[in-house]
Motif scaffolding. Sequence first.
Motif, short mmCIF file in Angstrom:
data_model
loop_
_atom_site.label_atom_id
_atom_site.label_comp_id
_atom_site.label_asym_id
_atom_site.label_seq_id
_atom_site.Cartn_x
_atom_site.Cartn_y
_atom_site.Cartn_z
N ARG A 118 0.83 -1.22 0.00
CA ARG A 118 0.00 0.00 0.00
C ARG A 118 0.86 1.26 0.00
O ARG A 118 0.57 2.23 -0.70
CB ARG A 118 -0.94 0.01 1.21
CG ARG A 118 -2.18 -0.88 1.04
CD ARG A 118 -3.26 -0.53 2.05
NE ARG A 118 -2.81 -0.60 3.42
CZ ARG A 118 -2.75 -1.73 4.16
NH1 ARG A 118 -3.14 -2.88 3.63
NH2 ARG A 118 -2.32 -1.70 5.40
N ARG A 139 3.91 1.52 -1.15
CA ARG A 139 4.52 1.57 -2.49
C ARG A 139 3.52 2.17 -3.50
O ARG A 139 3.87 3.05 -4.29
CB ARG A 139 4.89 0.14 -2.88
CG ARG A 139 5.87 0.01 -4.02
CD ARG A 139 6.26 -1.46 -4.19
NE ARG A 139 7.23 -1.63 -5.26
CZ ARG A 139 6.90 -1.71 -6.54
NH1 ARG A 139 5.65 -1.67 -6.91
NH2 ARG A 139 7.85 -1.84 -7.46
N ASP A 140 2.27 1.70 -3.45
CA ASP A 140 1.24 2.22 -4.36
C ASP A 140 1.03 3.72 -4.16
O ASP A 140 0.87 4.46 -5.12
CB ASP A 140 -0.10 1.50 -4.13
CG ASP A 140 -0.12 0.12 -4.77
OD1 ASP A 140 0.85 -0.20 -5.50
OD2 ASP A 140 -1.09 -0.62 -4.54
N ARG A 141 1.01 4.13 -2.88
CA ARG A 141 0.78 5.55 -2.57
C ARG A 141 1.93 6.40 -3.11
O ARG A 141 1.71 7.46 -3.70
CB ARG A 141 0.66 5.72 -1.06
CG ARG A 141 -0.38 6.74 -0.67
CD ARG A 141 -0.75 6.76 0.81
NE ARG A 141 0.28 6.33 1.71
CZ ARG A 141 0.14 5.31 2.58
NH1 ARG A 141 -0.98 4.62 2.64
NH2 ARG A 141 1.12 4.99 3.39
N THR A 192 1.63 6.62 -6.94
CA THR A 192 0.55 7.51 -7.38
C THR A 192 1.02 8.97 -7.34
O THR A 192 0.77 9.74 -8.28
CB THR A 192 -0.70 7.32 -6.49
OG1 THR A 192 -1.07 5.94 -6.55
CG2 THR A 192 -1.85 8.18 -6.96
N THR A 215 2.69 1.55 -13.12
CA THR A 215 1.56 2.21 -12.43
C THR A 215 0.71 3.01 -13.41
O THR A 215 -0.53 2.94 -13.39
CB THR A 215 2.11 3.15 -11.33
OG1 THR A 215 2.78 2.37 -10.36
CG2 THR A 215 0.99 3.93 -10.66
N LYS A 223 -1.27 0.80 -15.68
CA LYS A 223 -2.42 0.22 -14.96
C LYS A 223 -3.57 1.23 -14.92
O LYS A 223 -4.74 0.87 -15.14
CB LYS A 223 -1.96 -0.16 -13.54
CG LYS A 223 -2.88 -1.12 -12.82
CD LYS A 223 -2.21 -1.57 -11.51
CE LYS A 223 -3.24 -1.89 -10.46
NZ LYS A 223 -2.64 -2.01 -9.12
#
Lengths: 207, 207
Positions: free
Chosen positions: A21, A23-25, A28, A75, A78
Motif C-alpha cells: 500500500r 509503495r502504491d501511494r 501515485t 503504475t 495500470k
Amino acid sequence: MIRAFETSKQAHQRHSDKAARTRDRILTLAAQAASVNGIGTLTIGGLASATGMSKSGLYVHFGSKEALQIALVDTIEKQFRKEVVGPVFAMPSGKDQLLEMMRLWIAWSQSPDRPGGCQLIAATFELDGLDGSVRDRLAKSIDAWRGAIRVLWNNGKPKGELRGLDAEQAASLAYGLYAAQHIERFLLHDQTAPERAMKLWKAAACR
Amino acid sequence: MIRAFETSKQAHQRHSDKAARTRDRILTLAAQAASVNGIGTLTIGGLASATGMSKSGLYVHFGSKEALQIALVDTIEKQFRKEVVGPVFAMPSGKDQLLEMMRLWIAWSQSPDRPGGCQLIAATFELDGLDGSVRDRLAKSIDAWRGAIRVLWNNGKPKGELRGLDAEQAASLAYGLYAAQHIERFLLHDQTAPERAMKLWKAAACR
C-alpha cells in the motif's frame, strides 16, 4: 484479529500488505509529478524531497532509479488500462467504439491527475534517443496500445463504418492526432485542440 | 590586413567576429547533443564537459542556463528555416508544395545532424508543463511553424487540389502525422514510419 494471536505468517502478510500500500501511494504521487517533470528525470532523491520520505526508505521499496522509473510506467499503464483500455474494449466493435477510444484517450491526457498532460507520450520524446531498461519498458507500453488500436480497427472494419485505411495507418493517425492535441493544449494553451482532434479523427477515420 | 596597422575599431570587430564564430560552433554542437538529451536539461556545466571548454568561458558567451537554452532554440530554428521553411516557400503554392513540406519536415527529423531526432518536438513535451522564458521561446517557434503551414494551406486552397479541411485542421493533422512518425521511428525503431506518414498526409490532406 487481535495481533497477539496472529501467526508469524499472518504478521508477515500484514507487513507486506502495508508495504504494498505504501509503495502504491508513493507511485501515485510520483505519477502526478511525472506529468509535469517527466519520467526519465525522476530520481530516488527527487522523490524523497517530494514525498518527505527518507531516501533509504525509498531504496527499500525500489532498489534503484531505473527500477523506480519502470515501476512508475507499470503504475501509469495500470491507470491507463482502467480509464481507457477497459471501458473501450467493453463496447461493441465499430465506429462508435473507435470514436469513444479517441474521446477517452484525450480525456485521459486532460485529467486533473495529470496536471502536465500524459506522462507516456512525454516520456516517448524524453527517452527515445536513449538506451536502457526504462526506454524498453516504455516502448513495450506504446507498442501494446498501438496493437490494441489495430485490433479495434480490424474488428470494426467488417461493419463498413471505417475509412479505407489499414490498421497500421489507423494506429499512426490516432497517435498523431492525440500528439497534436497534446502539443496544442499544453504548449500553446489552445483549448479548442481536443475538439479539433475528435473532428479530424471522425473525418479521416470513421464514415 | 597586417594587424599592426589595424585601428582599435577594427581590432574590436575582429574579436567580436571571432567570438560570434566560437558561439556558433558551440551552439551547433549543443544542438546535436540536444537531439539525444533534450533542450531543457542542457546546462552550462554539461556543455562545458561536452565541448571541453571552461564553464567560465561559456558563461561569457551565454550568461545563464536559460540564455543558453534560448540561444539553442534560435540556432535550431535558423537551421529549420534553411532546411525546410526556405525551400518550401520557394515553391509555387498547391498540392506539390504541401507534399514537399511534409517530405522536407520528415527529412529534417532524420538528418545525421539529429541522431536522436527533432529537438523541437522533443522539447515540446519536455517543457510543456513548465513556465519560463525557454518554454515561451519554444512556443513562439512552434506557433510560427503552425502559422506557416496555415499560410501554405490557404494559398494552395484556391487550386482545388486540397481536401476540405480548414487551415487550422490542416496544421494539426500535419503536426500529428509528423509526431507519429517520430514516435514510431525513434522509440519503436519502425523504419516504415516516414513513408506511412507521407501516405496518410497525401490521403487525408491532398487530392
